[in-house]
Design a protein around this motif. Sequence first.
Motif, PDB file in Angstrom:
ATOM      1  N   GLY A 175       7.700  62.314  51.287  1.00 33.47           N
ATOM      2  CA  GLY A 175       8.525  61.864  52.227  1.00 33.47           C
ATOM      3  C   GLY A 175       8.084  62.187  53.814  1.00 33.47           C
ATOM      4  N   SER A 176       6.922  62.934  54.029  1.00 33.64           N
ATOM      5  CA  SER A 176       6.326  63.186  55.277  1.00 33.64           C
ATOM      6  C   SER A 176       5.846  61.923  55.973  1.00 33.64           C
ATOM      7  N   LEU A 177       5.569  62.103  57.130  1.00 35.62           N
ATOM      8  CA  LEU A 177       4.832  61.064  57.914  1.00 35.62           C
ATOM      9  C   LEU A 177       3.398  61.161  57.734  1.00 35.62           C
ATOM     10  N   THR A 178       2.591  60.079  57.377  1.00 34.78           N
ATOM     11  CA  THR A 178       1.172  60.082  57.401  1.00 34.78           C
ATOM     12  C   THR A 178       0.394  60.666  58.811  1.00 34.78           C
ATOM     13  N   ASN A 184      -4.332  54.655  58.666  1.00 31.97           N
ATOM     14  CA  ASN A 184      -3.282  53.837  58.551  1.00 31.97           C
ATOM     15  C   ASN A 184      -1.878  54.618  58.939  1.00 31.97           C
ATOM     16  N   SER A 185      -1.697  55.370  59.863  1.00 32.70           N
ATOM     17  CA  SER A 185      -0.556  56.140  60.053  1.00 32.70           C
ATOM     18  C   SER A 185       0.492  55.342  60.824  1.00 32.70           C
ATOM     19  N   LEU A 186      -0.240  54.416  61.708  1.00 35.19           N
ATOM     20  CA  LEU A 186       0.765  53.471  62.540  1.00 35.19           C
ATOM     21  C   LEU A 186       0.808  52.096  61.947  1.00 35.19           C
ATOM     22  N   ILE A 187       1.951  51.586  61.978  1.00 35.35           N
ATOM     23  CA  ILE A 187       2.331  49.891  61.574  1.00 35.35           C
ATOM     24  C   ILE A 187       2.326  49.341  63.039  1.00 35.35           C
ATOM     25  N   LYS A 188       1.232  48.419  63.344  1.00 37.00           N
ATOM     26  CA  LYS A 188       1.332  47.627  64.462  1.00 37.00           C
ATOM     27  C   LYS A 188       1.727  46.540  64.609  1.00 37.00           C
TER      28      LYS A 188
END
Length: 255
Positions: A175-178, A184-188
Amino acid sequence: MVNIDINCDLGESFGIYKLGRDEEILDYVTSANIACGFHAGDPSTMRKTVKMALEKHVGIGAHPGFSDLAGFGRRAIDISTEEVYDLVIYQIGALQAFVKSEGGKLQHVKPHGALYNMAAKSFPISEAIAEATYRVEPDLILFGLAESELIEAGKKVGLRTASEVFADRTYQEDGSLTSRREANSLIKEQSLAVNQVIRMIKQNKVAASSGKEISIKADTVCIHGDSVSALDFARFISSCLNMSEITVTKVSNFV
């Protein structure tokens, strides 16, 4: 219909350094997390941002962070729980004074950056933040990462809490953020980010980076005001949520 709050980190300009398009973004969000001068912001910026938020009937929250202007509050600092308690009270109090002087009322508290991430996993740090918030004003709503220690700490001390999800971030199985250090941490792509949000709101589910489905609760969704496309995305997500029979409203209206 289901309710959701859209929050955004604002008031992050400092001195001659200008960041974000706060006045325009305030047309599309329902809650504003205003920097309190430690990781970003300054007294004049705080006052101006508070005034704009009140004029647009946007809920105002204190956004306390580490004293780290150069690192934008995103660098972890070895700090005691007593120091956490003190810095949170100090920053809430500073913003609360501006809100009161402009005739408004503070709605919530949301820790910033590294402090937020540390609180998500450390109950002692979360407890210090929650206790500080409660001591300043028991009616404040505490924002925290959904399913995190901060939400549990807020409930323990008797605060209302708002489980926060992120539109443009990917999740891990716990449930933590990448981590932002990961590629791949951001959805662009905006459409993918919005689809993720709608699913979190309506189905209480999100796909982790591994592909595994995890449960998640969504009361408020964060968009980042410091990104280049922040205004366009704020406009886009607000429109998409309304078309999906999701009511966008201040978190204080439903938690």
